[in-house]
Design a protein around this motif. Sequence first.
Motif, mmCIF file in Angstrom:
data_model
loop_
_atom_site.group_PDB
_atom_site.id
_atom_site.type_symbol
_atom_site.label_atom_id
_atom_site.label_comp_id
_atom_site.label_asym_id
_atom_site.label_seq_id
_atom_site.Cartn_x
_atom_site.Cartn_y
_atom_site.Cartn_z
ATOM 1 N N VAL A 229 19.851 -0.396 3.435
ATOM 2 C CA VAL A 229 18.758 -0.968 3.043
ATOM 3 C C VAL A 229 17.539 -0.218 3.269
ATOM 4 C CG1 VAL A 229 17.193 -2.887 3.230
ATOM 5 C CG2 VAL A 229 19.550 -3.444 2.831
ATOM 6 N N ALA A 230 17.552 0.714 4.582
ATOM 7 C CA ALA A 230 16.682 1.384 5.079
ATOM 8 C C ALA A 230 16.748 2.556 4.272
ATOM 9 C CB ALA A 230 16.877 1.589 6.458
ATOM 10 N N LYS A 231 17.912 3.319 3.674
ATOM 11 C CA LYS A 231 17.727 4.318 2.997
ATOM 12 C C LYS A 231 16.989 4.177 1.810
ATOM 13 C CE LYS A 231 21.681 5.297 1.409
ATOM 14 N NZ LYS A 231 23.025 5.715 1.045
ATOM 15 N N ILE A 232 17.485 2.882 1.150
ATOM 16 C CA ILE A 232 16.671 2.610 -0.074
ATOM 17 C C ILE A 232 15.372 2.538 -0.235
ATOM 18 C CG2 ILE A 232 16.946 0.590 -1.915
ATOM 19 C CD1 ILE A 232 19.799 0.486 -1.531
ATOM 20 N N GLN A 233 14.889 1.673 0.970
ATOM 21 C CA GLN A 233 13.619 1.667 0.909
ATOM 22 C C GLN A 233 12.766 2.826 1.266
ATOM 23 O OE1 GLN A 233 13.535 -1.209 4.397
ATOM 24 N NE2 GLN A 233 13.042 -2.981 2.914
ATOM 25 N N LEU A 234 13.216 3.808 1.796
ATOM 26 C CA LEU A 234 12.643 4.879 2.246
ATOM 27 C C LEU A 234 12.593 5.709 0.948
ATOM 28 C CD1 LEU A 234 11.547 7.111 3.995
ATOM 29 C CD2 LEU A 234 13.748 7.721 4.780
ATOM 30 N N ALA A 235 13.753 5.657 0.034
ATOM 31 C CA ALA A 235 13.893 6.426 -1.061
ATOM 32 C C ALA A 235 12.859 5.966 -2.222
ATOM 33 C CB ALA A 235 15.143 6.424 -1.731
ATOM 34 N N ALA A 236 12.748 4.512 -2.190
ATOM 35 C CA ALA A 236 11.693 3.954 -3.144
ATOM 36 C C ALA A 236 10.246 4.293 -2.963
ATOM 37 C CB ALA A 236 11.952 2.238 -3.173
ATOM 38 N N ALA A 237 9.805 4.379 -1.443
ATOM 39 C CA ALA A 237 8.684 4.746 -1.071
ATOM 40 C C ALA A 237 8.437 6.341 -1.420
ATOM 41 C CB ALA A 237 8.561 4.464 0.363
ATOM 42 N N LYS A 238 9.480 6.856 -1.467
ATOM 43 C CA LYS A 238 9.253 8.396 -1.664
ATOM 44 C C LYS A 238 9.054 8.793 -3.172
ATOM 45 C CE LYS A 238 11.538 12.808 -1.167
ATOM 46 N NZ LYS A 238 12.856 13.547 -0.569
ATOM 47 N N VAL A 239 9.574 7.878 -4.088
ATOM 48 C CA VAL A 239 9.712 8.198 -5.541
ATOM 49 C C VAL A 239 8.307 7.265 -6.201
ATOM 50 C CG1 VAL A 239 12.123 8.665 -5.710
ATOM 51 C CG2 VAL A 239 11.215 6.582 -6.383
ATOM 52 N N ASP A 240 7.870 6.531 -5.260
ATOM 53 C CA ASP A 240 6.666 5.273 -6.180
ATOM 54 C C ASP A 240 5.842 6.309 -6.388
ATOM 55 O OD1 ASP A 240 5.575 2.894 -6.389
ATOM 56 O OD2 ASP A 240 4.531 3.511 -4.636
ATOM 57 N N THR A 241 4.874 5.951 -7.514
ATOM 58 C CA THR A 241 3.711 6.614 -8.009
ATOM 59 C C THR A 241 2.873 5.436 -8.280
ATOM 60 O OG1 THR A 241 4.669 6.419 -10.395
ATOM 61 C CG2 THR A 241 5.122 8.435 -8.989
ATOM 62 N N SER A 242 2.979 4.343 -8.020
ATOM 63 C CA SER A 242 2.219 3.416 -8.374
ATOM 64 C C SER A 242 1.269 2.770 -7.072
ATOM 65 C CB SER A 242 3.031 1.930 -8.834
ATOM 66 O OG SER A 242 3.477 1.575 -7.913
ATOM 67 N N GLY A 243 1.592 3.114 -5.770
ATOM 68 C CA GLY A 243 1.033 2.503 -4.718
ATOM 69 C C GLY A 243 1.718 1.354 -4.199
ATOM 70 N N SER A 244 2.789 0.934 -4.621
ATOM 71 C CA SER A 244 3.298 -0.231 -4.220
ATOM 72 C C SER A 244 3.973 0.169 -2.705
ATOM 73 C CB SER A 244 4.401 -0.600 -5.001
ATOM 74 O OG SER A 244 3.979 -1.054 -6.604
ATOM 75 N N SER A 245 4.231 1.340 -2.410
ATOM 76 C CA SER A 245 4.737 1.471 -1.097
ATOM 77 C C SER A 245 3.837 1.210 -0.051
ATOM 78 C CB SER A 245 5.361 2.932 -0.944
ATOM 79 O OG SER A 245 3.959 3.747 -1.416
ATOM 80 N N GLY A 246 2.746 0.969 -0.186
ATOM 81 C CA GLY A 246 1.751 0.416 0.810
ATOM 82 C C GLY A 246 1.326 1.793 1.822
ATOM 83 N N MET A 247 1.470 3.103 1.099
ATOM 84 C CA MET A 247 0.894 4.093 1.970
ATOM 85 C C MET A 247 -0.585 4.275 1.671
ATOM 86 S SD MET A 247 3.517 5.608 3.188
ATOM 87 C CE MET A 247 5.369 5.675 2.847
ATOM 88 N N PHE A 248 -1.094 4.962 2.753
ATOM 89 C CA PHE A 248 -2.579 5.133 3.019
ATOM 90 C C PHE A 248 -3.244 5.908 1.564
ATOM 91 C CE2 PHE A 248 -1.350 4.639 7.430
ATOM 92 C CZ PHE A 248 -1.986 3.719 7.659
ATOM 93 N N LYS A 249 -4.368 5.483 1.323
ATOM 94 C CA LYS A 249 -4.917 6.053 0.134
ATOM 95 C C LYS A 249 -6.522 6.359 0.578
ATOM 96 C CE LYS A 249 -4.153 2.859 -2.698
ATOM 97 N NZ LYS A 249 -3.941 1.851 -4.012
ATOM 98 N N THR A 250 -7.275 6.958 0.008
ATOM 99 C CA THR A 250 -8.565 7.261 0.487
ATOM 100 C C THR A 250 -9.454 6.165 -0.374
ATOM 101 O OG1 THR A 250 -9.025 8.888 -1.530
ATOM 102 C CG2 THR A 250 -8.072 9.778 0.497
ATOM 103 N N GLY A 251 -10.710 6.223 0.092
ATOM 104 C CA GLY A 251 -11.657 5.370 -0.698
ATOM 105 C C GLY A 251 -11.711 5.667 -2.000
ATOM 106 N N LEU A 252 -11.714 6.843 -2.409
ATOM 107 C CA LEU A 252 -11.830 7.237 -3.774
ATOM 108 C C LEU A 252 -11.050 7.072 -4.409
ATOM 109 C CD1 LEU A 252 -13.292 9.024 -5.569
ATOM 110 C CD2 LEU A 252 -12.489 11.326 -4.866
ATOM 111 N N GLN A 253 -9.672 6.977 -4.045
ATOM 112 C CA GLN A 253 -8.424 6.847 -5.020
ATOM 113 C C GLN A 253 -8.256 5.200 -5.175
ATOM 114 O OE1 GLN A 253 -5.406 8.414 -1.989
ATOM 115 N NE2 GLN A 253 -4.764 9.876 -3.453
ATOM 116 N N CYS A 254 -9.187 4.473 -4.160
ATOM 117 C CA CYS A 254 -9.232 3.053 -4.409
ATOM 118 C C CYS A 254 -10.019 2.743 -5.442
ATOM 119 C CB CYS A 254 -9.368 2.289 -3.157
ATOM 120 S SG CYS A 254 -8.202 2.125 -1.985
#
Length: 251
Positions: free
Chosen positions: A78-103
């Motif tokens: 599960v940990a491996k799959i979650q890490l892989a999903a966050a890596k390939v995600d392009t929608s922002g669903s991974s919850g990674m940090f974004k700049t105010g401009l990106q928002c």
Amino acid sequence: MASAQASRRNSNQQQQQNEDQEVDDVDSFQCVEELTNAGIKMAEINKLKEANLATVGAVLATPTKRLLTIRGFSDATVAKIQLAAAKVDTSGSSGMFKTGLQCRQAREKVIKVHTGSKQLDALLGGGIETGSITEFFGEFRSGKTQLCHTLCVTSQLSKESGGAEGRVVYMDTEGNFRPERVEAIAERFGLDPTETLENVIVTRVFNHEQQIDRAHVRISVVNVGVLQNARNVKTSPESQVPLRLTDVLGR
């Protein structure tokens, strides 16, 4: 002749650029198979699909506790799959940090869909926003179902006409979906009734667990191939409260 060929070539290049730009503007769904690009095996991906997790976003939105209920999935898997999903995600669903401009750029892509009522649109600040949850509540026969039927149509209108140029997923919790009402509304807005109904995907749900599950993985429940290229996919759920009440012990 050379000038004509150059002009035609420039025209084709401009058309291709416009198409590429349109693709960039569409928030497309990433199929779960993309996890193979991050080292996930097809056997594991097939298990995700069997659990109705057919998109990268669905995997990211699923709690670890639920992923661990999938047959053969250990903590490490599960940990491996979650890490892989966050890596390939392009929608922002991974919850990674974004700049105010990106928002701000993300907010610029939000579309406000016409409800069919100018007064209601005004109350909502322009209409129903894509990428968000809007809840309507009211007494019996106050127009909630009619509004959902109307949104089935207005979501398909052009942006210039107050629509989102998209398809609709309609979760029917009370058996109240009426295609003839959608057809009548489509005629009111000048759309082809048959084509409009073709763009409405209906699923009947009978308890709140089904409702949550299908809302969570609505693309995989219907058909990823059908909706993958839709500009916007909008859900039009019916009342949620009755289903929750029937599922509460003692009711």
